[in-house]
Design a protein around this motif. Structure first.
Motif, PDB file in Angstrom:
ATOM      1  N   VAL A 175      -6.250  -3.332  -0.608  1.00 45.54           N
ATOM      2  CA  VAL A 175      -4.841  -3.707  -0.720  1.00 45.54           C
ATOM      3  C   VAL A 175      -4.363  -4.300   0.599  1.00 45.54           C
ATOM      4  N   LEU A 176      -4.812  -3.762   1.730  1.00 45.18           N
ATOM      5  CA  LEU A 176      -4.425  -4.331   3.021  1.00 45.18           C
ATOM      6  C   LEU A 176      -4.979  -5.745   3.191  1.00 45.18           C
ATOM      7  N   GLU A 187      -9.819   1.508  -1.759  1.00 46.98           N
ATOM      8  CA  GLU A 187      -8.740   0.816  -2.477  1.00 46.98           C
ATOM      9  C   GLU A 187      -7.627   0.413  -1.517  1.00 46.98           C
ATOM     10  N   ARG A 188      -7.259   1.308  -0.593  1.00 47.10           N
ATOM     11  CA  ARG A 188      -6.207   0.982   0.381  1.00 47.10           C
ATOM     12  C   ARG A 188      -6.629  -0.161   1.286  1.00 47.10           C
ATOM     13  N   PRO A 191     -10.131   6.284  -2.780  1.00 41.71           N
ATOM     14  CA  PRO A 191      -8.790   5.809  -2.407  1.00 41.71           C
ATOM     15  C   PRO A 191      -8.747   5.029  -1.095  1.00 41.71           C
ATOM     16  N   TRP A 192      -9.595   5.363  -0.120  1.00 41.69           N
ATOM     17  CA  TRP A 192      -9.545   4.638   1.150  1.00 41.69           C
ATOM     18  C   TRP A 192     -10.079   3.229   1.000  1.00 41.69           C
ATOM     19  N   ASN A 207       0.955   3.878  -3.273  1.00 46.26           N
ATOM     20  CA  ASN A 207       0.071   4.914  -2.741  1.00 46.26           C
ATOM     21  C   ASN A 207      -0.337   5.919  -3.820  1.00 46.26           C
ATOM     22  N   LEU A 252      -3.013   4.509  -5.963  1.00 50.41           N
ATOM     23  CA  LEU A 252      -4.283   4.373  -5.250  1.00 50.41           C
ATOM     24  C   LEU A 252      -4.969   5.722  -5.047  1.00 50.41           C
ATOM     25  N   LYS A 253      -4.196   6.807  -4.944  1.00 53.19           N
ATOM     26  CA  LYS A 253      -4.788   8.140  -4.769  1.00 53.19           C
ATOM     27  C   LYS A 253      -5.570   8.586  -5.996  1.00 53.19           C
ATOM     28  N   ALA A 289       0.838  -1.205   0.000  1.00 57.16           N
ATOM     29  CA  ALA A 289       0.000   0.000   0.000  1.00 57.16           C
ATOM     30  C   ALA A 289       0.872   1.254   0.000  1.00 57.16           C
TER      31      ALA A 289
END
Length: 82
Positions: A70-71, A66-67, A63-64, A54, A57-58, A50
């Protein structure tokens, strides 16, 4: 072969569910420590992914979300991004 990434995402989601259940209700001595070490190592690798991706993903609409994916799924989710 097309269904392999979705199968792996499902397997990884089940792993996270088992790890969460182990935190709530510990399974027992032989499984508890290796499971938590594996979960910690996978989470650390996904945090690194992540951080590296980053900027990519932004640029996404959410984006949150997506993050978070990814986590949870790591490279399996990043493969699907175009």
């Amino acid at each position: 072969m097309m269904h392999l990434p979705s199968f792996l995402k499902g397997a990884l989601a089940m792993f996270w569910l088992v790890a969460l259940l182990n935190l709530i209700h510990p399974f027992g001595e032989p499984l508890q420590q290796p499971l938590m070490l594996a979960a910690g190592a996978i989470l650390l690798a996904h945090v690194g992914e992540a951080a590296v991706f980053n900027r990519k993903l932004k640029a996404r609409p959410h984006p949150w979300l997506e993050r978070l994916q990814v986590l949870l799924f790591g490279f399996l989710h990043l493969r699907g991004l175009r």
